[in-house]
Write an enzyme that holds these catalytic residues in place. Sequence first.
Site, PDB file in Angstrom:
ATOM      1  N   THR A   1      51.893  43.780  44.387  1.00 32.04           N
ATOM      2  CA  THR A   1      52.156  42.520  44.854  1.00 32.04           C
ATOM      3  C   THR A   1      51.277  42.544  45.895  1.00 32.04           C
ATOM      4  OG1 THR A   1      54.320  43.668  46.174  1.00 32.04           O
ATOM      5  CG2 THR A   1      54.663  43.320  43.757  1.00 32.04           C
ATOM      6  N   MET A   8      57.536  45.413  36.186  1.00 31.75           N
ATOM      7  CA  MET A   8      57.254  45.628  34.841  1.00 31.75           C
ATOM      8  C   MET A   8      58.349  45.815  34.457  1.00 31.75           C
ATOM      9  SD  MET A   8      54.386  47.385  34.626  1.00 31.75           S
ATOM     10  CE  MET A   8      52.793  46.697  36.043  1.00 31.75           C
ATOM     11  N   HIS A  36      65.916  42.530  48.810  1.00 35.01           N
ATOM     12  CA  HIS A  36      64.511  43.924  48.725  1.00 35.01           C
ATOM     13  C   HIS A  36      65.084  44.519  49.814  1.00 35.01           C
ATOM     14  CE1 HIS A  36      62.001  41.912  45.592  1.00 35.01           C
ATOM     15  NE2 HIS A  36      61.952  43.393  45.326  1.00 35.01           N
ATOM     16  N   LYS A  81      59.750  47.155  52.059  1.00 37.02           N
ATOM     17  CA  LYS A  81      59.077  45.865  51.468  1.00 37.02           C
ATOM     18  C   LYS A  81      57.893  45.655  52.164  1.00 37.02           C
ATOM     19  CE  LYS A  81      58.605  43.263  47.999  1.00 37.02           C
ATOM     20  NZ  LYS A  81      57.784  43.580  46.817  1.00 37.02           N
TER      21      LYS A  81
HETATM   22  P1  NAD Z   1      55.250  52.871  49.190  1.00 41.08           P
HETATM   23  O1  NAD Z   1      54.250  52.064  50.764  1.00 41.08           O
HETATM   24  O2  NAD Z   1      56.373  54.036  49.561  1.00 41.08           O
HETATM   25  O3  NAD Z   1      53.995  53.494  48.290  1.00 41.08           O
HETATM   26  C1  NAD Z   1      52.686  53.066  48.461  1.00 41.08           C
HETATM   27  C2  NAD Z   1      51.613  54.394  48.645  1.00 41.08           C
HETATM   28  O4  NAD Z   1      50.144  54.481  48.501  1.00 41.08           O
HETATM   29  C3  NAD Z   1      51.600  54.998  49.756  1.00 41.08           C
HETATM   30  O5  NAD Z   1      51.671  56.536  49.314  1.00 41.08           O
HETATM   31  C4  NAD Z   1      50.421  54.945  49.990  1.00 41.08           C
HETATM   32  O6  NAD Z   1      49.945  56.498  51.121  1.00 41.08           O
HETATM   33  C5  NAD Z   1      49.737  54.843  49.204  1.00 41.08           C
HETATM   34  N1  NAD Z   1      48.233  54.387  49.159  1.00 41.08           N
HETATM   35  C6  NAD Z   1      47.589  53.249  50.208  1.00 41.08           C
HETATM   36  N2  NAD Z   1      46.751  53.075  50.334  1.00 41.08           N
HETATM   37  C7  NAD Z   1      45.640  53.924  49.325  1.00 41.08           C
HETATM   38  C8  NAD Z   1      44.335  54.336  48.936  1.00 41.08           C
HETATM   39  N3  NAD Z   1      43.716  53.477  49.234  1.00 41.08           N
HETATM   40  N4  NAD Z   1      44.423  55.585  48.153  1.00 41.08           N
HETATM   41  C9  NAD Z   1      45.844  55.612  47.917  1.00 41.08           C
HETATM   42  N5  NAD Z   1      46.556  55.475  47.955  1.00 41.08           N
HETATM   43  C10 NAD Z   1      46.732  54.367  49.085  1.00 41.08           C
HETATM   44  O7  NAD Z   1      55.053  51.347  48.529  1.00 41.08           O
HETATM   45  P2  NAD Z   1      56.058  51.331  47.021  1.00 41.08           P
HETATM   46  O8  NAD Z   1      57.378  51.259  47.244  1.00 41.08           O
HETATM   47  O9  NAD Z   1      55.721  52.204  46.268  1.00 41.08           O
HETATM   48  O10 NAD Z   1      55.037  50.313  46.308  1.00 41.08           O
HETATM   49  C11 NAD Z   1      53.507  49.768  45.749  1.00 41.08           C
HETATM   50  C12 NAD Z   1      53.925  48.737  45.453  1.00 41.08           C
HETATM   51  O11 NAD Z   1      54.162  48.217  44.151  1.00 41.08           O
HETATM   52  C13 NAD Z   1      53.638  47.262  46.453  1.00 41.08           C
HETATM   53  O12 NAD Z   1      53.150  46.516  46.075  1.00 41.08           O
HETATM   54  C14 NAD Z   1      55.307  46.806  45.492  1.00 41.08           C
HETATM   55  O13 NAD Z   1      55.607  46.010  45.765  1.00 41.08           O
HETATM   56  C15 NAD Z   1      54.986  47.636  44.438  1.00 41.08           C
HETATM   57  N6  NAD Z   1      56.017  47.266  43.574  1.00 41.08           N
HETATM   58  C16 NAD Z   1      56.370  46.975  42.161  1.00 41.08           C
HETATM   59  C17 NAD Z   1      57.076  46.838  41.436  1.00 41.08           C
HETATM   60  C18 NAD Z   1      57.001  46.476  40.135  1.00 41.08           C
HETATM   61  O14 NAD Z   1      57.470  47.051  38.880  1.00 41.08           O
HETATM   62  N7  NAD Z   1      55.146  45.712  39.299  1.00 41.08           N
HETATM   63  C19 NAD Z   1      58.008  47.531  41.652  1.00 41.08           C
HETATM   64  C20 NAD Z   1      57.951  47.815  42.416  1.00 41.08           C
HETATM   65  C21 NAD Z   1      57.125  48.073  43.465  1.00 41.08           C
END
Ligand code: NAD
Length: 272
Positions: free
Chosen positions: A103, A128, A158, A162
């Site tokens: 997001t 999702m 949240h 976040k």
């Molecule tokens: P998080 O910070 O726990 O995890 C993100 C991960 O991505 C981290 O481990 C980070 O090191 C990694 N990362 C960042 N840049 C990277 C790169 N260039 N290459 C490889 N890895 C990389 O965050 P989260 O809570 O897991 O959320 C991640 C995203 O998903 C956010 O945007 C969140 O809003 C979204 N999200 C979406 C839904 C959905 O249903 N669509 C649900 C939950 C979270």
Amino acid sequence: MADTIPVTVVGAAGRMGRKLVAAVCGDPGTSLAGAVETPDHPGQGADAGLLAGVGALDVKVTASLPALLEKTGVVIDFTVPASTLKTIEACAKRGVPVVTGTTGLSDEQKEEVGKLARKIPVVLAPNMSVGVNLLFHLVELAAGMLGPGFDIEIVEAHHRLKKDAPSGTALRLLEVAARARDWKASDSARFCREGMIGQRPEREIGVQTVRAGDIVGDHTVIMAGAGERIELTHRAHSRDNFAAGAVRAVHWIVGRDPGLFDMQDVLGLANG
Ligand code: NAD
């Protein structure tokens, strides 16, 4: 394993990444082909299954996605917007479909995703969960039926970690409600109220954000008229439902023509 869809998870050590690794392994139709994290992440070199708490999978966390694409059927990316764009660029070069839940993408970034989706199918969905996608539907129906005599307010909550606000889901609820009224979302949105704000304009949709503790994700849409109100609420109890939705999207996207899709398409709720 031969007839499973090989999936690579980008952001594999993140909160969602670990859930996604577990969901991919738990689904009989998918298998984990690769796990990618930032080069400086402490999880580099670790077994992705151990990180996810599902036991060793013999898939090490690495930093290079392109090297994995040859053996990947679908990439799932839940990271940050800049990284997600890089993922989709790399996949577009190799014809690999992408499912992403990241997001906070800017309008320019969404436009770029749209261009890349002319080469590959991409599912981009701020939420999702099946329940939230049904909520989108119910809100559109209620906002349209109740009409402008009912004010619409969206409240999301949240966890404290976040990064973006309001949530992608709240913004989508705004879009859906505005569309039901024939209003433009950007003109009707009211993200903040403070001080002597005066009477509420009729064509306004409030979007308010709460950040606290470890709340996984709550969304409430209030529709209040004279003498009554309706509140539609979705509460996520864990991240498992988002991961399950992403795996559902993986099954759906295989064999699709290029294009930009969302969970409404995956669940068959689009235009219905
Ligand atoms: P998080 O910070 O726990 O995890 C993100 C991960 O991505 C981290 O481990 C980070 O090191 C990694 N990362 C960042 N840049 C990277 C790169 N260039 N290459 C490889 N890895 C990389 O965050 P989260 O809570 O897991 O959320 C991640 C995203 O998903 C956010 O945007 C969140 O809003 C979204 N999200 C979406 C839904 C959905 O249903 N669509 C649900 C939950 C979270």
